[in-house]
Every structure is written in structure tokens, then in C-alpha cells.
Write a protein that holds these residues in place. Structure first.
Motif: not given
Length: 474
Positions: A178-183
Motif C-alpha cells: 500500500g505504500s508503493d507508488l508506481v510510475a
């Protein structure tokens, strides 16, 4: 029970980040409310096919999320593919066109209203005139396009269950948090890029909307500004990054790197893992649009032990290797790869009428790929339709390419049969590449003497997903 909607924003706190665009951050709660406003704009409960352009923009991403939440069917159109839009509009007759490019593409069509409407939270839309006689299958969620490496791309019918199951399988296989951020490093109108969008939102993670590629400085500026933890690359991008002296510093900020979209040499994967460093993980995957996105994943912890493989099936999937008689062969034996799972498509589509069809595949897909299973791990060895006869001898063109690329230290090459008993090997670079290949020994390519012609090209023609366009080579 069959799913008839897909809520990408179902999980996660109201104030958790969902979509990042430039300096703007939309929380999951805000994105839900905006998507609901777009869903109301689409009207009553009649199921519609909605074509949405530029899904890597904030308005496009919100429109896409809204269409799936409301239980409609959608087709995505990136700016790079807009040349195909008029033809696809005539074939599929979408009920609603959303986004300026799609709206303009219907300017000459008599099937759409002249009046253009404003879409809540950005963009414009044009509606079809009257009701299309071809209804849509209740469980139809997405009309996706294949990349078309050996032929022109096909249209694939995917259900809500396909999308839901594949997103869940990818979340588990690639350890999305949940803490991830994908580009969004890849186009969303093709399956690999879209699967990253799905799986991260489903996991409660955020998506950074960018149209830049990892080959561009602008992409890495976004990575630093947003705190990106994950992104995806196709093999051609990986090869570029491995030649970039700044790649180690850039890749080292990532927690995970997802690689799919075609074969990548084991040596390139080793070098990529070294560039990412011990704090990050490289997940190498194999998939097809016909299976929603991905079918197998090589866990980083197994990479050294099973070098050269594409891993094991994602949750819910099963791989079988079958011989020419259609029967399953024993472990270690070579044959065509078949995949079974809840992410297998409903079938192909050519016209609007096909969008009313039910499931024609029954959860089973003949991939057209050749491979072996060893200890449950899949190793690929080329395509069925890339096996040819040259002077009566069987030649695997993918194996020819792999041998050439290995001899050239990673330089890209593509082999095609241009006429009976004549193989042309196209190599990127100049005369020095051919000199190195000849010095290595052409006999090692496995082509009968006198049947091989070498050519150089500055760059091999590629699909948007990075695969070689073989039908463009002669």
C-alpha cells in the motif's frame, strides 16, 4: 458469481494517495467521488462501450476508473495510437467517445452527434446517435489490443473476472504494498502497462501519471519528485538503461522493477539486478494480452537458481506443455505452452457484434510459444510460428536471434524468412557488428550454408510495447 464491475479504489483510506499528476495528488476518496460524478454523466443502467483517450492524463485515468466502477465496457486509446482511432470507431461503434482525440476522430462519422459535451472533472465527450443494435455481453469489461509483433494486432475481449483475478495474482507475485507508488512508464492501451495500473490501485498503492519513458530525463525527474518506488520496463528499455552510465544511480531508488513484454537474455537480467542493487527486486514476467496481462513471474529469490526462466504461474494459473498431438508431455520435454486460469480472455473481436459473445475460451489458452517445464518452472524457447524449414532442416528463428545477440554481447538482432530457404538477419549497428558476428562464426547460428544474408539497421522497427515488428522487415 460473475463480476460485472471492477472498483479499483475499493480499498485504502479516504486520504491515501491514489493518482499523482504533476504537482497534484488525488486521494482515494477524492478519486472515488470524481469517478462517481463521471459515472452519473454516463447515464442510466444501459451497458455502454466507452472509448477513453489519454488514460495517462488525470482526466483519462478518472474516466477509465469510472467506466469500470459503473459496470460499462471500455477501450483505451493512447495518443501514440490515435491514427487507428477512426478505423476502430467504425468497427466497434463505441456508445461514448471520451477525450479530445477520440472526439475529433469521429468528426467525419455520421454515427455520432455533432454536439460535444463537457465531462465532469475534465475532458469532452461525444455520444453515438441512437442505440446500437448489438448489445454488450454483461461481463465484458475491456477491449484490449495485442501488440502485433508478427502480424497486425488483434482485439481481445476481457471480462471483469479476468481483470480482477489477474490484478490479485500480480499483487501477490510482485509483493505490491500500500505504500508503493508506481510510475506509468508504459502505454495503458497495452496489457503490461495497464496491469501495473490495476494491480497497484487494487493493492491500495498510488499511481504516478506520466507519459515519459525511463529513457528520458523527465521520467527520472518525476521519480524523484513523487517518491516512485516501482516502475515497469520492456526488454528494449532495459538494454538502453544498461548502456546508460547514470542507470545505476537512477535504478537504485526503486524498491521493485517489473520487466515483461518479450525475451531478455539472462546476462541482461543479471546486470539489471546488479544495477538495481540489494535494496530492490527485479521481477521478470511472461504474459499475453489474451491472458489479461501476465501468466508467470520469476521471483527474485529464485532468479539465480532458475536463470533463463520466466518463473512459475501466478496464483490461480497453471502451465501445461503439449506435444503436436495436443497431449501433455513429461517434465523437461519441449512443446507448446498452454495456460489455464481465470484471467484467460473471453475471445477475440472484429466488429461490434462480437462484443455480445459469451466466453469462447473456457479458461484455456494456447499461447503459440514453445517451452519446457523443469521443477515446475517455465523456460521459453521461441514461437511456434517462428519455426521454419530451410533446405529441409527445421530452424527456430528465435534461437537464431538469441545466438546472434549472445555473440554480439547484447546488440539487438532479428531473423526473418523472406523467401523459401532464405533467412535475413537484421542487426542493429554498422559494419562492425557484422564483422564481430562473422568472427564469432556464422555456423553457430544453425542456418544451412548459403541460406543466410546479413543486414544492418540503425534501429529495428518495434511495437509500442518494445517487441520487434517482424512483418515490417523484409
Amino acid at each position: 458469481m460473475t463480476s460485472v464491475a471492477f472498483d479499483l479504489l475499493a480499498d485504502g483510506a479516504y486520504d491515501a494517495a491514489a493518482l499523482v499528476d504533476g504537482t497534484r495528488v488525488l486521494t482515494r476518496g477524492q478519486a472515488r467521488e470524481m469517478a462517481d460524478g463521471i459515472a452519473r454523466f454516463l447515464g442510466d443502467g444501459t451497458k455502454k462501450l466507452v472509448m477513453v483517450d489519454n488514460p495517462r492524463s488525470l482526466s483519462g485515468a478518472l474516466a477509465y476508473v469510472a467506466v469500470l466502477r459503473a459496470g460499462h465496457a471500455v477501450m483505451l486509446m493512447e495518443a501514440a495510437g490515435q491514427g487507428d482511432a477512426p478505423r476502430l470507431i467504425e468497427r466497434l461503434r463505441p456508445d461514448v467517445l471520451m477525450g479530445p482525440s477520440c472526439v475529433r476522430a469521429a468528426d467525419a462519422s455520421p454515427h455520432y452527434q455533432r454536439h460535444v459535451r463537457e465531462v465532469p472533472h475534465g475532458g469532452v465527450a461525444r455520444w453515438a446517435i441512437g442505440a446500437d443494435p448489438a448489445a454488450l455481453a454483461e461481463d465484458l469489461a475491456l477491449v484490449a489490443r495485442t501488440s502485433g509483433s508478427t502480424s497486425e494486432g488483434k482485439l481481445v475481449r476481457l471480462s471483469y473476472d479476468n481483470l480482477v483475478s489477474n490484478a490479485a495474482g500480480i499483487v501477490a507475485a510482485t509483493d505490491i504494498r500500500g505504500s508503493d507508488l508506481v510510475a506509468t512508464s508504459l502505454r495503458l492501451d497495452y496489457s503490461f502497462g495497464l496491469s501495473m495500473f490495476h494491480s497497484h490501485l487494487v493493492a491500495g498503492a498510488a499511481v504516478g501519471l506520466t507519459t515519459a519513458s525511463p529513457t528520458m530525463d523527465r521520467f527520472w525527474t518525476d521519480v524523484e519528485r513523487w517518491g516512485v518506488t516501482s516502475t515497469g520496463m520492456v526488454p528494449s528499455t532495459v538494454r538502453f538503461m544498461l548502456q546508460d552510465p547514470e542507470s545505476k544511480a537512477r535504478l537504485s531508488v526503486l524498491r521493485s522493477l517489473l520487466v515483461a513484454g518479450g525475451p531478455l537474455q539472462a546476462d541482461s537480467l543479471r546486470r539489471l539486478r546488479e544495477a538495481v542493487g540489494p535494496q530492490g527486486s527485479v521481477f521478470y514476467m511472461y504474459g499475453q494480452t489474451e491472458a489479461t496481462a501476465r501468466m508467470t513471474c520469476l521471483d527474485p529469490e529464485l532468479a539465480a537458481e532458475h536463470e533463463g526462466s520466466v518463473g512459475v504461474p501466478i496464483a490461480g494459473g497453471r502451465i501445461e506443455i503439449r506435444g503436436p498431438d495436443g497431449l501433455e508431455v513429461g517434465p523437461g520435454r519441449r512443446g507448446e505452452v498452454y495456460y489455464k486460469g481465470p484471467n484467460v480472455m473471453l475471445g477475440y473481436a472484429v466488429t461490434r457484434d462480437d462484443l455480445a459473445l459469451s466466453d469462447l475460451c473456457g479458461g484455456e489458452l494456447g499461447t503459440g510459444d514453445i517451452g519446457r517445464l523443469r521443477d515446475g518452472v517455465l523456460y521459453l524457447e521461441g514461437r511456434v510460428d517462428r519455426q521454419v524449414k530451410v533446405l529441409g532442416e527445421k530452424v527456430n528463428l528465435d534461437a537464431v536471434e538469441a545466438a546472434a545477440v549472445s555473440a554480439l554481447g547484447g546488440t539487438a538482432a532479428a531473423a526473418v524468412l523472406t523467401e523459401p530457404d532464405q533467412v535475413h538477419l537484421h542487426v542493429e549497428g554498422g559494419p562492425e557488428s557484422l564483422k564481430r558476428l562473422r568472427a564469432w562464426g556464422l555456423a553457430g547460428l544453425g542456418i544451412p550454408p548459403g541460406c543466410l544474408k546479413l543486414r544492418t539497421v540503425a534501429h529495428l522497427p518495434r511495437t509500442p510495447s518494445g517487441k520487434v515488428r517482424y512483418h515490417s522487415l523484409s
